[in-house]
Design a protein around this motif. Structure first.
Motif, PDB file in Angstrom:
ATOM      1  N   MET A  84      -9.215  -0.947  -5.059  1.00 55.64           N
ATOM      2  CA  MET A  84      -8.271  -0.421  -3.884  1.00 55.64           C
ATOM      3  C   MET A  84      -9.203   0.418  -2.691  1.00 55.64           C
ATOM      4  N   HIS A 106       0.830  -1.282   0.004  1.00 58.15           N
ATOM      5  CA  HIS A 106       0.044   0.007   0.156  1.00 58.15           C
ATOM      6  C   HIS A 106       0.818   1.407  -0.109  1.00 58.15           C
ATOM      7  N   HIS A 147     -12.526  -4.946  -3.181  1.00 58.14           N
ATOM      8  CA  HIS A 147     -11.385  -5.333  -2.991  1.00 58.14           C
ATOM      9  C   HIS A 147     -11.116  -6.746  -2.536  1.00 58.14           C
TER      10      HIS A 147
END
Length: 305
Positions: free
Chosen positions: A145, A73, A151
């Protein structure tokens, strides 16, 4: 290192997901151990198979719940590493670790028998590589995302289609009719080709493609799904993903594409070499085992004289 020191144990190791994966490992050992006598044709599971299964689950955990997931991330390179580990490395290890008798029992109660065509080589290859490529279209990637349910669902579908893609090469059930070695080589080559456009798009991009790795607000929202606390606090404390990224955003994106393509090429090239070696060995063994022609009666009389 890479900013991991700024996050808590919970953020880094996802204890709930860790517990879930440990339950899967525990269930595996219970099924192949005390409960194995309840399965028809159950046999001893080798240490090698046990190691493969546990390794596959551990890799999947690190990629989806451990530090690699968190780093995925903050840097696109680690995002692609997580994808490679999740769908190219972990599935074949887990599949090889499951004994044949357990596969038979699981598939005997399979409620999706009518969807078995999805495991056919061409369909499986197109499904996995198509969904993987679709996911990396910027607008779709950022949507997935930034929406937790989408997701999780998309990642689960990718995992299922990766298992279908590997099925042709692993062939867990020996009684199933497999494809020839030549077709296996063609199948591997097909998978290598199908993923190339998506990786090339990423590698040769001249500017950042994904808001979740370039826009501080989008990044903070995405980070909110894998860290505890208020996502806005991340913005106040760090300002955005550049605080953690040791590379320029565009370079990081390009390196990520290279990591994914290199990992795929290495795994499938190794598999292709293995298939070709066995094909060559079997062909030579068949030539050596040709039976000599029998002597005709007349020849036997001549030899007796």
């Amino acid at each position: 290192m890479l900013g991991l020191q700024y996050f808590s144990f919970t953020d880094l190791w996802s204890p709930l997901f860790m517990a879930f994966m440990l339950l899967i490992i525990g269930g595996y050992f219970v099924v192949i151990g005390p409960l194995s006598e309840k399965f028809e044709g159950a046999e001893h599971v080798s240490l090698g198979q046990k190691v493969l299964f546990v390794s596959g689950i551990a890799i999947l955990y690190l990629a989806q719940g451990g530090p690699v997931s968190l780093l995925g991330h903050t840097m696109f390179t680690f995002h692609m590493l997580s994808m490679a580990l999740s769908y190219l490395v972990a599935p074949p290890l887990v599949m090889l670790g499951i004994p044949v008798w357990l596969w038979r029992a699981a598939l005997r109660v399979n409620p999706f028998r009518r969807l078995s065509f999805l495991a056919s080589p061409i369909v499986a290859a197109v499904l996995f590589n198509g969904l993987f490529s679709l996911y990396h279209i910027p607008v779709i990637h950022d949507y997935v995302m930034l929406h937790f349910t989408a997701h999780r669902l998309y990642y689960l579908i990718l995992l299922i289609t990766s298992v279908l893609m590997w099925w042709t090469l692993i062939r867990p059930l020996p009684e199933e009719k497999g494809i020839s070695s030549l077709k296996k080589i063609g199948y591997i080559f097909l998978n290598m080709v199908l993923l190339t456009p998506a990786c090339a798009l990423i590698i040769f991009a001249k500017e950042p493609m994904y808001a979740t790795f370039s826009d501080p607000n989008a990044w903070a929202k995405a980070m909110g799904y894998c860290t505890s606390g208020d996502p806005s606090a991340l913005l106040r404390a760090y300002g955005g993903p550049k605080f953690f990224n040791i590379l320029d955003t565009t370079v990081d994106q390009q390196v990520g594409g290279i990591v994914m393509k290199f990992t795929q090429e290495f795994i499938f090239a190794s598999m292709m070499g293995y298939v070709f070696y066995n094909w060559y060995k079997n062909e030579n063994n068949n030539d050596d085992e040709q039976v000599l022609p029998r002597m005709e009666p007349a020849d036997q009389n001549i030899s007796q004289r």
